[in-house]
Design a protein around this motif. Sequence first.
Motif, PDB file in Angstrom:
ATOM      1  N   ILE A   3       0.668  -1.029   0.200  1.00 42.32           N
ATOM      2  CA  ILE A   3      -0.002  -0.272  -0.210  1.00 42.32           C
ATOM      3  C   ILE A   3       0.566   1.358   0.094  1.00 42.32           C
ATOM      4  N   ALA A   4       2.108   0.841   0.616  1.00 40.14           N
ATOM      5  CA  ALA A   4       2.723   1.880   0.833  1.00 40.14           C
ATOM      6  C   ALA A   4       3.365   2.797  -0.084  1.00 40.14           C
ATOM      7  N   VAL A   5       3.948   1.856  -0.990  1.00 40.90           N
ATOM      8  CA  VAL A   5       4.492   2.135  -1.791  1.00 40.90           C
ATOM      9  C   VAL A   5       3.463   2.719  -3.582  1.00 40.90           C
ATOM     10  N   LEU A   6       2.451   1.652  -3.260  1.00 36.45           N
ATOM     11  CA  LEU A   6       0.959   2.643  -4.344  1.00 36.45           C
ATOM     12  C   LEU A   6       0.399   4.098  -4.382  1.00 36.45           C
ATOM     13  N   MET A   7       0.848   3.912  -2.933  1.00 36.50           N
ATOM     14  CA  MET A   7       0.529   5.041  -2.402  1.00 36.50           C
ATOM     15  C   MET A   7       0.980   6.950  -2.117  1.00 36.50           C
ATOM     16  N   LYS A   8       2.255   6.348  -2.174  1.00 30.96           N
ATOM     17  CA  LYS A   8       3.050   6.745  -2.231  1.00 30.96           C
ATOM     18  C   LYS A   8       3.633   7.762  -3.968  1.00 30.96           C
ATOM     19  N   SER A   9       3.416   6.595  -4.085  1.00 28.99           N
ATOM     20  CA  SER A   9       2.944   7.101  -5.649  1.00 28.99           C
ATOM     21  C   SER A   9       2.029   8.534  -6.131  1.00 28.99           C
ATOM     22  N   VAL A  10       0.769   7.756  -5.828  1.00 30.99           N
ATOM     23  CA  VAL A  10      -0.286   8.558  -5.816  1.00 30.99           C
ATOM     24  C   VAL A  10      -0.338   9.247  -5.469  1.00 30.99           C
ATOM     25  N   PHE A  11       0.136   9.430  -4.422  1.00 25.68           N
ATOM     26  CA  PHE A  11       0.327  11.099  -3.621  1.00 25.68           C
ATOM     27  C   PHE A  11       1.068  12.461  -4.010  1.00 25.68           C
ATOM     28  N   GLN A  12       2.253  11.509  -5.123  1.00 30.79           N
ATOM     29  CA  GLN A  12       3.142  12.385  -5.375  1.00 30.79           C
ATOM     30  C   GLN A  12       2.777  12.734  -6.591  1.00 30.79           C
ATOM     31  N   ILE A  13       1.900  11.995  -8.086  1.00 30.08           N
ATOM     32  CA  ILE A  13       1.471  12.317  -9.058  1.00 30.08           C
ATOM     33  C   ILE A  13      -0.001  13.690  -8.605  1.00 30.08           C
ATOM     34  N   LEU A  14       0.032  13.794  -7.905  1.00 26.78           N
ATOM     35  CA  LEU A  14      -1.634  14.179  -6.690  1.00 26.78           C
ATOM     36  C   LEU A  14      -1.006  16.091  -6.245  1.00 26.78           C
ATOM     37  N   GLY A  15       0.298  16.171  -5.843  1.00 26.42           N
ATOM     38  CA  GLY A  15       1.514  17.034  -5.380  1.00 26.42           C
ATOM     39  C   GLY A  15       0.641  17.251  -4.266  1.00 26.42           C
ATOM     40  N   LEU A  16       0.508  16.097  -3.417  1.00 24.70           N
ATOM     41  CA  LEU A  16      -0.098  16.061  -1.904  1.00 24.70           C
ATOM     42  C   LEU A  16       0.868  15.888  -0.991  1.00 24.70           C
ATOM     43  N   ASP A  17       0.714  16.173   0.321  1.00 24.43           N
ATOM     44  CA  ASP A  17       1.694  15.005   1.669  1.00 24.43           C
ATOM     45  C   ASP A  17      -0.010  14.463   2.132  1.00 24.43           C
ATOM     46  N   TYR A  18       0.883  12.990   2.447  1.00 20.48           N
ATOM     47  CA  TYR A  18       0.264  12.074   2.964  1.00 20.48           C
ATOM     48  C   TYR A  18      -0.609  11.947   4.562  1.00 20.48           C
ATOM     49  N   ASN A  19      -1.311  11.607   4.548  1.00 20.67           N
ATOM     50  CA  ASN A  19      -1.326  10.419   6.342  1.00 20.67           C
ATOM     51  C   ASN A  19      -1.995   9.532   5.565  1.00 20.67           C
ATOM     52  N   TYR A  20      -2.222   8.567   6.390  1.00 15.69           N
ATOM     53  CA  TYR A  20      -3.249   7.644   6.725  1.00 15.69           C
ATOM     54  C   TYR A  20      -3.814   7.772   8.081  1.00 15.69           C
ATOM     55  N   THR A  21      -4.530   6.342   7.796  1.00 16.10           N
ATOM     56  CA  THR A  21      -5.403   5.503   8.813  1.00 16.10           C
ATOM     57  C   THR A  21      -5.557   4.115   8.900  1.00 16.10           C
ATOM     58  N   HIS A  22      -5.464   3.819   9.923  1.00 12.87           N
ATOM     59  CA  HIS A  22      -6.035   2.612  10.066  1.00 12.87           C
ATOM     60  C   HIS A  22      -7.217   2.283  10.012  1.00 12.87           C
ATOM     61  N   VAL A  23      -8.048   1.221   9.348  1.00 14.97           N
ATOM     62  CA  VAL A  23      -9.343   0.891   9.189  1.00 14.97           C
ATOM     63  C   VAL A  23      -9.307   0.045  10.301  1.00 14.97           C
ATOM     64  N   ASP A  24      -9.115  -1.081  10.462  1.00 10.73           N
ATOM     65  CA  ASP A  24      -9.489  -1.961  11.256  1.00 10.73           C
ATOM     66  C   ASP A  24      -8.030  -2.144  12.079  1.00 10.73           C
ATOM     67  N   ASP A  25      -8.022  -3.641  12.637  1.00 10.68           N
ATOM     68  CA  ASP A  25      -7.062  -4.486  13.596  1.00 10.68           C
ATOM     69  C   ASP A  25      -5.529  -4.892  12.757  1.00 10.68           C
ATOM     70  N   SER A  26      -5.481  -4.282  11.648  1.00 11.57           N
ATOM     71  CA  SER A  26      -4.909  -5.374  10.172  1.00 11.57           C
ATOM     72  C   SER A  26      -3.143  -4.215  10.663  1.00 11.57           C
ATOM     73  N   CYS A  27      -2.572  -5.006  10.453  1.00 10.71           N
ATOM     74  CA  CYS A  27      -1.161  -4.477   9.896  1.00 10.71           C
ATOM     75  C   CYS A  27      -1.263  -3.054  11.007  1.00 10.71           C
ATOM     76  N   PRO A  28      -0.896  -3.627  12.016  1.00  8.39           N
ATOM     77  CA  PRO A  28      -0.671  -2.350  13.900  1.00  8.39           C
ATOM     78  C   PRO A  28       0.202  -1.502  13.320  1.00  8.39           C
ATOM     79  N   ALA A  29       0.047  -0.283  13.155  1.00  7.03           N
ATOM     80  CA  ALA A  29       0.728   1.153  13.678  1.00  7.03           C
ATOM     81  C   ALA A  29       1.676   0.452  15.178  1.00  7.03           C
ATOM     82  N   LYS A  30       3.144   1.422  14.805  1.00  3.20           N
ATOM     83  CA  LYS A  30       4.116   0.902  16.095  1.00  3.20           C
ATOM     84  C   LYS A  30       3.793   2.480  16.497  1.00  3.20           C
TER      85      LYS A  30
END
Length: 195
Positions: A157-184
């Motif tokens: 997801i990070a690789v794909l979304m970094k590209s999407v945000f770069q194309i759009l010229g945006l700084d990005y943040n993400y939100t965890h939707v559920d308990d998958s891939c827990p944040a540190k």
Amino acid sequence: MTAAYKTRGVGSSLVVLMLLYGGLGRVKACVAPDCDHPDKGSCGTACCKLSFTMADKSEYEVALAFNQSIINGGPDSRFYEVELAEGVRNVADLRPFNVGVSFIGQTVHTTAKRLYNDTINFTISRSEGNNGSYVKVFSISQIGGAYGDEGQNFKNIAVLMKSVFQILGLDYNYTHVDDSCPAKEYDNNKFESEG
């Protein structure tokens, strides 16, 4: 003779299992950065689900950025175009159907060591307040039994979304939707730099 044969078969199977187990620690599919969110079978196999808000960008602009990110192998040359149920590749327009989601898409990503393939699904809808787009992205390991993914689904997801945000010229943040891939705790909801 049969009992000795069975014992020898169990013993050799045990040796094979020990060799496989010992080798698993050395053969990690996820190559840093962005491998610090391992999932432990949240979806019956390893997966990750994140959401993104893209202020002041229409769903159509975001869909174009996704498509541009996926074609020709994507940002790391390991994304594959997928034909969708709607008969198009990568991103389908659902706006004519008024189903609450504007676009839907899918791609397949191969790990850096080319050991595994993972499927990435995403939806794009209008954000609350109509001031941009809301995106949900879900990555799941294609191989059954992937209890731990070394953080690969988060990385997909990070690789794909970094590209999407770069194309759009945006700084990005993400939100965890559920308990998958827990944040540190030290994560701060920002992707690691490619440094």
